[in-house]
Scaffold this active site. Sequence first.
Site, PDB file in Angstrom:
ATOM      1  N   TYR A 142       0.858  -1.191   0.000  1.00  0.00           N
ATOM      2  CA  TYR A 142       0.000   0.000   0.000  1.00  0.00           C
ATOM      3  C   TYR A 142       0.886   1.230   0.000  1.00  0.00           C
ATOM      4  O   TYR A 142       1.836   1.327   0.779  1.00  0.00           O
ATOM      5  CB  TYR A 142      -0.893   0.007   1.245  1.00  0.00           C
ATOM      6  CG  TYR A 142      -1.824   1.205   1.309  1.00  0.00           C
ATOM      7  CD1 TYR A 142      -2.886   1.328   0.420  1.00  0.00           C
ATOM      8  CD2 TYR A 142      -1.631   2.213   2.255  1.00  0.00           C
ATOM      9  CE1 TYR A 142      -3.735   2.428   0.467  1.00  0.00           C
ATOM     10  CE2 TYR A 142      -2.480   3.310   2.316  1.00  0.00           C
ATOM     11  CZ  TYR A 142      -3.529   3.411   1.421  1.00  0.00           C
ATOM     12  OH  TYR A 142      -4.369   4.500   1.478  1.00  0.00           O
ATOM     13  N   ASP A 237       9.340   3.084   0.128  1.00  0.00           N
ATOM     14  CA  ASP A 237       8.263   3.715   0.871  1.00  0.00           C
ATOM     15  C   ASP A 237       8.453   3.338   2.334  1.00  0.00           C
ATOM     16  O   ASP A 237       8.050   2.251   2.761  1.00  0.00           O
ATOM     17  CB  ASP A 237       6.908   3.254   0.334  1.00  0.00           C
ATOM     18  CG  ASP A 237       5.749   3.883   1.099  1.00  0.00           C
ATOM     19  OD1 ASP A 237       5.987   4.460   2.186  1.00  0.00           O
ATOM     20  OD2 ASP A 237       4.604   3.785   0.624  1.00  0.00           O
ATOM     21  N   LYS A 265       3.780   9.322   8.689  1.00  0.00           N
ATOM     22  CA  LYS A 265       3.488   8.786  10.021  1.00  0.00           C
ATOM     23  C   LYS A 265       4.480   9.280  11.102  1.00  0.00           C
ATOM     24  O   LYS A 265       4.324  10.379  11.598  1.00  0.00           O
ATOM     25  CB  LYS A 265       3.360   7.267   9.947  1.00  0.00           C
ATOM     26  CG  LYS A 265       2.185   6.898   9.008  1.00  0.00           C
ATOM     27  CD  LYS A 265       1.764   5.455   8.952  1.00  0.00           C
ATOM     28  CE  LYS A 265       0.528   5.344   8.057  1.00  0.00           C
ATOM     29  NZ  LYS A 265       0.564   4.322   7.066  1.00  0.00           N
TER      30      LYS A 265
HETATM   31  C1  LIG Z   1       0.013   4.799   5.547  1.00  0.00           C
HETATM   32  C2  LIG Z   1       0.885   4.540   4.397  1.00  0.00           C
HETATM   33  C3  LIG Z   1       0.913   5.409   3.283  1.00  0.00           C
HETATM   34  C4  LIG Z   1      -0.057   6.554   3.139  1.00  0.00           C
HETATM   35  O1  LIG Z   1       0.128   7.554   4.078  1.00  0.00           O
HETATM   36  P1  LIG Z   1      -1.118   8.542   4.393  1.00  0.00           P
HETATM   37  O2  LIG Z   1      -0.515   9.546   5.318  1.00  0.00           O
HETATM   38  O3  LIG Z   1      -2.183   7.691   4.976  1.00  0.00           O
HETATM   39  O4  LIG Z   1      -1.527   9.135   3.085  1.00  0.00           O
HETATM   40  C5  LIG Z   1       1.838   5.179   2.302  1.00  0.00           C
HETATM   41  N1  LIG Z   1       2.687   4.147   2.379  1.00  0.00           N
HETATM   42  C6  LIG Z   1       2.692   3.286   3.409  1.00  0.00           C
HETATM   43  C7  LIG Z   1       3.688   2.181   3.447  1.00  0.00           C
HETATM   44  C8  LIG Z   1       1.770   3.446   4.443  1.00  0.00           C
HETATM   45  O5  LIG Z   1       1.751   2.561   5.444  1.00  0.00           O
END
Ligand SMILES: *Cc1c(COP(=O)(O)O)cnc(C)c1O
Length: 429
Positions: A142, A237, A265
């Site tokens: 994701y 990511d 985050k």
């Molecule tokens: C949560 C998440 C995102 C998206 O971040 P948001 O602040 O919710 O847009 C992207 N990549 C990973 C791996 C995530 O866990």
Amino acid sequence: MSLSDELFERAKKVIPGGVNSPVRAYRNVGRTPLFIKKAVGSKIYDVDDNEYIDFVNSWGPIILGHSYNDIIDSVKNSAIYGLSFGAPTEIEVLIAELICEIVPNIEMIRMVNSGTEAVMSALRLARGVTGKSKIIKFEGCYHGHSDPMLVKAGSGALTEGEPNSAGVIKEIAEHTLIAQYNNLESVEELFKKNKNDIACIIVEPVAANMGVIPPEDGFLEGLRNFCDKYNALLIFDEVITGFRLALGGAQEYFGVNADIVIFGKIIGGGMPVGAYCGKRKIMEHISPVGNVYQAGTLSGNPIAMAAGYEQLMVLNKNRDILKTVSMNSDYIANEMRKIVDKYKIDAKINQIGSLISVFFTKNKVNSFKTAIQSDEKIFNEYFNCMLDNGIYIAPSQFEAIFISFAHQSEDFKRFLEVFEKTMSMLKKH
Ligand SMILES: *Cc1c(COP(=O)(O)O)cnc(C)c1O
């Protein structure tokens, strides 16, 4: 009717599904969500004043525990000076310098407002730098909800059973090529078929949105090699792994360098922040120096920067924090495995650093295919029993349990008692 139930009824009339992010709705676990009033340390309280031990931690940002004094103070102290100026501030320089110092292989960073936005911008940058159009992404990973990433996505998309979204046109989706996590052959095949067209690989260095799946030996190195061979960029990511697996994130933990790294985050300490970063020669393609456009009215917001800076400073000054959290997590995962064995439950506990997942399946889980074999009906019984006994975990088979620095031995003791009670209940039928 509880206050949460009442609020949910009202919310459903004015907010789609009653929530501002789908997985919060608890639809797949068959109950109404808890509306939260406050959280302190390891505990979270709903509007009906029920207390839970929180293992969601806002889905990752809260690694020091809730309402951490120094972070709350930094937000208060910053707010006194005003909330937003749309102009540069000192705190943006401080946090950028700090991140460039503690994260390996990073010389410049651009702040945005969410992980989604960071991913979207990083993909544009990769395409702008390479002049190529296609992206390799892994099934079940994701990366937020931008159009090109809503193809075979994990997290809430997987929980809601819609890994592909309506509204994403095929002309966009067809530029996202899908490979299998922990399977280098599937990546090589895509490179062979699309030799000169692949701008980048984007990967969660530890998959954590189809449940937690660590990379197997050589997987990340293999991606690095393909990118070098085919002149593509490697994007990590690290929205979940950053400042968690190690202070320098997955690059430091696994010793593999990425070309662009994405944070979110933890970087905001609980405030909405995302960021993308890399070497100067890549980052200087971004406007106003380069021709890859990207902007944001509230980007680098002083309050968000203050919270993020404080959290990162605490982690940087106290290098033992991440080690302690990780050791606690090792311990919990091992105890969970013993309990699962004792009650002969078909479950696999995956764990790395402060991330844990329980998969209700007999087989080892190291791929998307094996992750989705887990029994969601059993997961739902597990979730409901844990929650009813005061353990707040994510309402989805495909999300992680997040251990924080605020969790103390009594929290772990309680967690394991409830986990054992839940397993013995599952055993009975
Ligand atoms: C949560 C998440 C995102 C998206 O971040 P948001 O602040 O919710 O847009 C992207 N990549 C990973 C791996 C995530 O866990």
